[in-house]
Structure formats: structure tokens, C-alpha cells
Design a protein around this motif. Sequence first.
Motif, PDB file in Angstrom:
ATOM      1  N   PHE A 106       0.848  -1.189   0.000  1.00  0.00           N
ATOM      2  CA  PHE A 106       0.000   0.000   0.000  1.00  0.00           C
ATOM      3  C   PHE A 106       0.884   1.240   0.000  1.00  0.00           C
ATOM      4  CE2 PHE A 106      -2.758  -3.241   1.795  1.00  0.00           C
ATOM      5  CZ  PHE A 106      -3.941  -3.015   1.102  1.00  0.00           C
ATOM      6  N   ALA A 107       0.537   2.224  -0.832  1.00  0.00           N
ATOM      7  CA  ALA A 107       1.339   3.437  -0.964  1.00  0.00           C
ATOM      8  C   ALA A 107       0.842   4.530  -0.025  1.00  0.00           C
ATOM      9  CB  ALA A 107       1.287   3.938  -2.401  1.00  0.00           C
ATOM     10  N   GLY A 108       1.780   5.267   0.554  1.00  0.00           N
ATOM     11  CA  GLY A 108       1.454   6.434   1.362  1.00  0.00           C
ATOM     12  C   GLY A 108       0.556   6.168   2.550  1.00  0.00           C
ATOM     13  N   PRO A 109       0.841   5.131   3.341  1.00  0.00           N
ATOM     14  CA  PRO A 109      -0.057   4.831   4.456  1.00  0.00           C
ATOM     15  C   PRO A 109       0.018   5.860   5.580  1.00  0.00           C
ATOM     16  CG  PRO A 109       1.880   3.444   4.593  1.00  0.00           C
ATOM     17  CD  PRO A 109       1.983   4.212   3.296  1.00  0.00           C
ATOM     18  N   GLU A 110      -1.112   6.098   6.183  1.00  0.00           N
ATOM     19  CA  GLU A 110      -1.241   6.911   7.392  1.00  0.00           C
ATOM     20  C   GLU A 110      -2.094   6.102   8.356  1.00  0.00           C
ATOM     21  OE1 GLU A 110       0.286   9.715   8.043  1.00  0.00           O
ATOM     22  OE2 GLU A 110       1.110   9.968   6.036  1.00  0.00           O
ATOM     23  N   ALA A 111      -1.919   6.345   9.658  1.00  0.00           N
ATOM     24  CA  ALA A 111      -2.665   5.560  10.641  1.00  0.00           C
ATOM     25  C   ALA A 111      -3.048   6.407  11.845  1.00  0.00           C
ATOM     26  CB  ALA A 111      -1.834   4.367  11.103  1.00  0.00           C
ATOM     27  N   ASN A 112      -4.277   6.231  12.265  1.00  0.00           N
ATOM     28  CA  ASN A 112      -4.729   6.733  13.558  1.00  0.00           C
ATOM     29  C   ASN A 112      -4.951   5.520  14.434  1.00  0.00           C
ATOM     30  OD1 ASN A 112      -4.699   9.393  12.882  1.00  0.00           O
ATOM     31  ND2 ASN A 112      -6.899   9.613  12.620  1.00  0.00           N
ATOM     32  N   LEU A 113      -4.130   5.384  15.458  1.00  0.00           N
ATOM     33  CA  LEU A 113      -4.228   4.283  16.404  1.00  0.00           C
ATOM     34  C   LEU A 113      -4.504   4.912  17.757  1.00  0.00           C
ATOM     35  CD1 LEU A 113      -1.073   2.379  15.171  1.00  0.00           C
ATOM     36  CD2 LEU A 113      -3.443   2.034  14.450  1.00  0.00           C
ATOM     37  N   SER A 114      -5.605   4.532  18.355  1.00  0.00           N
ATOM     38  CA  SER A 114      -5.969   5.179  19.618  1.00  0.00           C
ATOM     39  C   SER A 114      -6.787   4.236  20.473  1.00  0.00           C
ATOM     40  CB  SER A 114      -6.721   6.485  19.344  1.00  0.00           C
ATOM     41  OG  SER A 114      -7.836   6.239  18.514  1.00  0.00           O
ATOM     42  N   LEU A 137      -6.688  12.159   8.872  1.00  0.00           N
ATOM     43  CA  LEU A 137      -8.019  12.347   8.290  1.00  0.00           C
ATOM     44  C   LEU A 137      -7.945  13.145   6.996  1.00  0.00           C
ATOM     45  CD1 LEU A 137     -10.111  13.271  11.474  1.00  0.00           C
ATOM     46  CD2 LEU A 137     -10.105  11.070  10.266  1.00  0.00           C
ATOM     47  N   LEU A 138      -7.037  14.112   6.956  1.00  0.00           N
ATOM     48  CA  LEU A 138      -6.935  15.023   5.813  1.00  0.00           C
ATOM     49  C   LEU A 138      -5.721  14.728   4.927  1.00  0.00           C
ATOM     50  CD1 LEU A 138      -7.929  18.363   7.599  1.00  0.00           C
ATOM     51  CD2 LEU A 138      -9.389  16.828   6.231  1.00  0.00           C
ATOM     52  N   ALA A 139      -5.235  13.499   4.948  1.00  0.00           N
ATOM     53  CA  ALA A 139      -4.105  13.134   4.080  1.00  0.00           C
ATOM     54  C   ALA A 139      -4.494  13.422   2.629  1.00  0.00           C
ATOM     55  CB  ALA A 139      -3.745  11.665   4.265  1.00  0.00           C
ATOM     56  N   PRO A 140      -3.781  14.329   1.966  1.00  0.00           N
ATOM     57  CA  PRO A 140      -4.232  14.828   0.666  1.00  0.00           C
ATOM     58  C   PRO A 140      -4.309  13.784  -0.447  1.00  0.00           C
ATOM     59  CG  PRO A 140      -2.090  15.769   1.246  1.00  0.00           C
ATOM     60  CD  PRO A 140      -2.559  14.980   2.422  1.00  0.00           C
ATOM     61  N   ASN A 141      -3.456  12.771  -0.417  1.00  0.00           N
ATOM     62  CA  ASN A 141      -3.458  11.775  -1.491  1.00  0.00           C
ATOM     63  C   ASN A 141      -4.234  10.507  -1.157  1.00  0.00           C
ATOM     64  OD1 ASN A 141      -1.846  13.387  -3.186  1.00  0.00           O
ATOM     65  ND2 ASN A 141      -0.027  12.765  -2.047  1.00  0.00           N
ATOM     66  N   ALA A 142      -4.869  10.473  -0.003  1.00  0.00           N
ATOM     67  CA  ALA A 142      -5.582   9.263   0.422  1.00  0.00           C
ATOM     68  C   ALA A 142      -6.853   9.057  -0.403  1.00  0.00           C
ATOM     69  CB  ALA A 142      -5.923   9.344   1.896  1.00  0.00           C
ATOM     70  N   HIS A 143      -7.099   7.804  -0.722  1.00  0.00           N
ATOM     71  CA  HIS A 143      -8.319   7.428  -1.444  1.00  0.00           C
ATOM     72  C   HIS A 143      -8.988   6.191  -0.845  1.00  0.00           C
ATOM     73  CE1 HIS A 143      -7.777  10.290  -4.717  1.00  0.00           C
ATOM     74  NE2 HIS A 143      -6.487   9.971  -4.690  1.00  0.00           N
ATOM     75  N   ARG A 144      -8.230   5.424  -0.045  1.00  0.00           N
ATOM     76  CA  ARG A 144      -8.765   4.177   0.520  1.00  0.00           C
ATOM     77  C   ARG A 144      -8.594   4.178   2.028  1.00  0.00           C
ATOM     78  NH1 ARG A 144      -5.791  -0.417  -2.718  1.00  0.00           N
ATOM     79  NH2 ARG A 144      -3.997   0.790  -2.095  1.00  0.00           N
ATOM     80  N   MET A 145      -9.447   3.417   2.693  1.00  0.00           N
ATOM     81  CA  MET A 145      -9.370   3.349   4.151  1.00  0.00           C
ATOM     82  C   MET A 145      -9.842   2.002   4.661  1.00  0.00           C
ATOM     83  SD  MET A 145     -12.759   5.397   5.520  1.00  0.00           S
ATOM     84  CE  MET A 145     -12.906   4.481   7.055  1.00  0.00           C
TER      85      MET A 145
END
Length: 167
Positions: A106-114, A137-145
Motif C-alpha cells: 500500500f502506498a502512502g499509508p497513514e494511521a490513527n491508532l488510539s 483524516l486530511l491526508a491529501p493523497n488518500a483514497h482508501r481506508m
Amino acid sequence: MSRTGRVCGIALTGLAAVQLNACARPESVNDALPSLYWPMTAQGAQVDANTARDMISAYRARSGLPPLTVDPELQKLAEAEAAAMASADRPSRAQTVKNAVERLGFAGPEANLSAGYHTLAEAFSGWRDSPSHNATLLAPNAHRMGIATAYAPGSKYKVYWALLVTR
């Protein structure tokens, strides 16, 4: 007391009864509440990924960002991560999870872990108010979650959350 005062008093009494009932029987209350208010503090409770997607996508749209789609593979990864955090009784490190997601292709992953939020509404509000979580939440290149929770009744936090977003 005026008619308006009596009606408001009855409405507030009814609301209090629903809230008390939610503590006692979350399964039956889930039918009466929007899914963003479903309590995640029960075995088998699952966050409504489509409601989460819609809420996050609407928030992103206000910033001119594209909507997200729920990706089945990211959903599985989020479920596994939430379960791992609940088992370990502590939130994971976001960078470790992002590296693992990237290794899976997966490209450009971001994560909210809480942990500690009992409803989707609480989690979203907390993430929005935290600069680092809001950036996910506002990752500009995100398209999938993918988004998931895990319940750990004996833990300090009770509910663990994993939100993963990628290109």
C-alpha cells in the motif's frame, strides 16, 4: 409549568431513559441510534465502516479533498491491528503500523491508532481535535481506508481503534 416546558421535560426524560438503556442493552439500542453513536464497549461490537467513510469523506470534502472508499484489505489490516492493540492492552506505534502496511504494497499509508473512545462520534471528534490524527483524516493523497475497533473489557481503555488510510 408551560406546555413547552412539560414537552421539553418529557423529551429529556425519554432521552435519559434511552441513554440508561444503552448502558444496559447496547444491542437493542443500536437499532434506535445512528451508528456513529453505537457503543463499542461490548464483545462483538463493530464500527460501521460505511458510516465512518461517509463522515470522514464529508469532513475531507470541506477541505477540497477526495472521498475515501473502504478497501477490503485495509479493513482486514485495521481489524488485525485493533485486535493486536487490545491483546497487548496498549496502542501501537503509528510508524510501526505504517511501515507494515507499506511492506504489504500500500502506498502512502497513514494511521490513527488510539484507545478509550467508546463511539465512532467520540473517536472522530478526538482525531479531528488532535493535529497528528487530523493530518491522517486530511491526508491529501488518500483514497482508501480501513477502520476497526476491538473491545478489551479488562483493560484501562476498553476500546482500541485503528484507522488506516492509503493512496
